[in-house]
Design a protein around this motif. Structure first.
Motif, PDB file in Angstrom:
ATOM      1  N   ASP A 210       0.798  -1.177  -0.035  1.00 48.12           N
ATOM      2  CA  ASP A 210       0.125  -0.059  -0.020  1.00 48.12           C
ATOM      3  C   ASP A 210       0.956   1.240  -0.002  1.00 48.12           C
ATOM      4  N   SER A 211       1.799   1.272   0.915  1.00 43.13           N
ATOM      5  CA  SER A 211       2.984   2.589   0.747  1.00 43.13           C
ATOM      6  C   SER A 211       4.241   1.908   0.861  1.00 43.13           C
ATOM      7  N   LYS A 215       8.275  -1.104   3.168  1.00 39.08           N
ATOM      8  CA  LYS A 215       9.386  -1.425   2.954  1.00 39.08           C
ATOM      9  C   LYS A 215      10.568  -1.373   4.034  1.00 39.08           C
ATOM     10  N   GLY A 216      10.369  -0.315   4.757  1.00 39.25           N
ATOM     11  CA  GLY A 216      11.211  -0.151   5.982  1.00 39.25           C
ATOM     12  C   GLY A 216      10.987  -1.215   7.091  1.00 39.25           C
ATOM     13  N   ARG A 217       9.616  -1.723   7.335  1.00 39.53           N
ATOM     14  CA  ARG A 217       9.500  -2.635   8.443  1.00 39.53           C
ATOM     15  C   ARG A 217       9.894  -3.922   7.869  1.00 39.53           C
ATOM     16  N   ILE A 218       9.643  -4.136   6.337  1.00 37.09           N
ATOM     17  CA  ILE A 218       9.930  -5.310   5.897  1.00 37.09           C
ATOM     18  C   ILE A 218      11.368  -5.698   6.299  1.00 37.09           C
ATOM     19  N   LEU A 261       2.952 -15.380  -0.349  1.00 37.66           N
ATOM     20  CA  LEU A 261       1.779 -15.613   0.872  1.00 37.66           C
ATOM     21  C   LEU A 261       2.471 -15.126   2.216  1.00 37.66           C
ATOM     22  N   ALA A 262       3.584 -15.684   2.683  1.00 32.80           N
ATOM     23  CA  ALA A 262       4.119 -15.102   3.906  1.00 32.80           C
ATOM     24  C   ALA A 262       4.226 -13.646   4.199  1.00 32.80           C
ATOM     25  N   VAL A 267       2.394  -8.540   6.451  1.00 34.64           N
ATOM     26  CA  VAL A 267       1.937  -7.181   6.321  1.00 34.64           C
ATOM     27  C   VAL A 267       0.716  -6.974   6.722  1.00 34.64           C
ATOM     28  N   ALA A 268      -0.220  -7.825   6.518  1.00 29.71           N
ATOM     29  CA  ALA A 268      -1.594  -7.611   7.112  1.00 29.71           C
ATOM     30  C   ALA A 268      -1.536  -7.798   8.585  1.00 29.71           C
TER      31      ALA A 268
END
Length: 513
Positions: A210-211, A215-218, A261-262, A267-268
């Motif tokens: 979505d934003s 990316k930073g959290r991933i 899927l992971a 993210v959800a």
């Protein structure tokens, strides 16, 4: 008088009165008893007379019934005697007729014997005349009967051979004229009756977000989250400047799907850290495994294939995540199975066996282990391991000519595999690139000294190299085959394996002038 005496006198009088009363009662009782006995005797006499009357009536009835039964039996006996007398009369009449018939038969037998004797005499006369005629014919022709018979048989044999050869030539010519046309008709009709779906598989998957903040959290602190995700999935995760997208790169579609899927679940959920990543990846891997099994079962049900081993069903489901030249392997196997069934029906063979062999022909491309075997031979070994029938195993192993074809299913599977995927243009690779790769294979082998001709066959899966017998000996052929294989492996890009066959032959040619 004194009172005592008075009392005594009174007592004696009372006792006398009581005694008199007792005597009177006893007499009355005796009278009553005699009366009862008299009545009982009277009743007994009445009952006796009644019983005597009833006995006489019963005896009379029994006597009457016995007389009636005796009369009935007597009537039956008389009827039987009458029937016996009639039967005796009939038998006497038949005996007389039989005697007359016997006399007639004796007369006919005598006549037949006379005729037989006459026929024997006629036969003897005919044989004598035949013998005389035969001797006259032999004398006139100068040949014995045996010689004439042999000459006649030889002439008939020559005529029969000539007629048979002509008939066979006509049949062969007609078969050559119609066989090619019939084969094309069957192939074209089979292709027309199969609806083909196209599917292009890539080596990358794009994951949309979505934003760009996600990316930073991933990536995580010092990249620990992305490293944990790559280690858990075996997929390279590319986070670049592409807006609202993350690229998942890898050649294994199963791992890419697990990673996608992971990431979606992480993210959800919002909780992204190494421990959570490992937990989610393990859960998704179990879900994918269940989906693979379910896909295999659904495919078998759709194609009407029953009794497959559970491990084979799992491998069929695994084909969904394998591609060759961009063509999905499961879709290719389903299409090949339907083509095999249609073609087998056209040829009068068992369509169920053909459909089963078509579905399993590429099962060697999705094994749990990766042995050094061509996928056709590996698929045949897997089918043998899970108790498939011999003709199906042979069709799997022979669809690229690694082994000899021993059943009619094998060429059908080979042809349908070529129709579905091995022909130019069936897969994502364009015709020009396909032809260029085949030419490159042939030119690479032609660059070696002693090579006279090269042929790239089986859609580039096999390269046959023909060398001159005077330039290369048998030991050098093995060395040449290994060198060509190593050079192809180092310089070219190709799917699966390429089989290199070096052929050395000696030809002796002479001319008669």
């Amino acid at each position: 008088m004194s009172p005592v005496i008075t009392i005594i006198i009174v007592a004696v009088a009372a006792a006398a009165g009581a005694a008199v009363a007792v005597i009177i009662q006893r007499n009355m009782a005796r009278s009553k008893a005699k009366l009862i006995i008299s009545e009982a005797e009277t009743q007994a006499e009445d009952i006796k007379r009644k019983k005597q009357l009833e006995g006489k009536e019963a005896a009379l009835k029994i006597t009457t019934d016995a007389e009636k039964q005796a009369n009935q039996r007597l009537a039956k006996i008389q009827a039987s005697e009458n029937k016996i007398k009639q039967r005796e009369l009939q038998l006497n009449q038949q005996q007389g007729e039989n005697q007359r018939t016997r006399n007639e038969l004796d007369s006919l037998r005598q006549q037949l014997d006379n005729r037989a004797i006459a026929l024997d005499n006629s036969k003897t006369e005919i044989e004598r005349m035949h013998h005389q005629a035969q001797e006259q014919l032999e004398h006139i022709s100068g040949l014995s009967s045996e010689d004439a018979k042999e000459k006649l048989i030889e002439s008939l044999k020559d005529e029969a051979k000539t007629a048979a050869a002509s008939y066979i030539n006509d049949i062969m010519a007609d078969a050559k004229m119609t066989a090619n046309k019939e084969a094309k008709r069957i192939v074209v009709q089979s292709i027309q009756r199969v609806a083909t779906e196209t599917a292009i598989e890539n080596s990358v998957t794009v994951f949309h977000i979505d934003s760009d903040e996600i990316k930073g959290r991933i990536i995580g602190r010092e990249g620990r989250n992305i490293r944990a995700l790559e280690a858990a999935t075996g997929i390279e995760i590319i986070v670049d400047d592409t807006p609202e997208a993350i690229v998942l790169s890898g050649f294994d579609p199963v791992r890419r799907e697990i990673a996608r899927l992971a990431l979606h679940q992480l993210v959800a959920d919002g909780r992204i850290h190494p421990a959570r990543i490992e937990e989610v990846v393990a859960k998704v891997r179990r879900q994918i495994e269940e989906e693979i099994i379910e896909t295999g079962k659904r495919t078998c049900i759709d194609l009407g294939i029953h009794g497959l081993h559970p491990d084979l069903i799992r491998m069929v489901g695994k084909m969904k995540y394998r591609s060759s030249y961009g063509q999905n392997l499961l879709q290719h196997s389903r299409e090949t199975a339907n083509l095999c069934a249609i073609m087998a029906s056209e040829l009068g063979l068992n369509p169920k066996k053909a459909r089963r062999a078509g579905l399993l022909h590429d099962i060697g491309k999705v094994p749990d282990e990766e042995p050094e075997l061509p996928h056709a031979l590996l698929g045949m070994k897997l089918a043998e391991k899970y108790k498939e029938k011999a003709e199906i195993c042979n069709a799997i192993g022979a669809h690229h000519d690694e082994i000899e074809q021993t059943s009619l299913l094998a060429p059908i599977v080979q042809v349908c595999d070529a129709i579905s995927g091995a022909r130019p243009g069936a897969r994502r690779e364009i015709v020009e690139a396909y032809i260029k790769r085949l030419n490159d294979l042939e030119q690479l082998a032609l660059s070696y000294p002693g090579v006279t001709k090269t042929y790239a066959i089986q859609a580039g899966r096999e390269l046959r190299v023909i060398v001159g017998a005077e330039k290369i000996d048998d030991n050098e052929t093995e060395k040449l085959s290994a060198e060509i294989a190593k050079r192809i492996q180092d310089e070219m890009t190709y799917p699966g394996q390429v089989k290199i066959t070096v052929i050395r032959e000696t030809r002796a040619v002479s001319f008669a002038k």
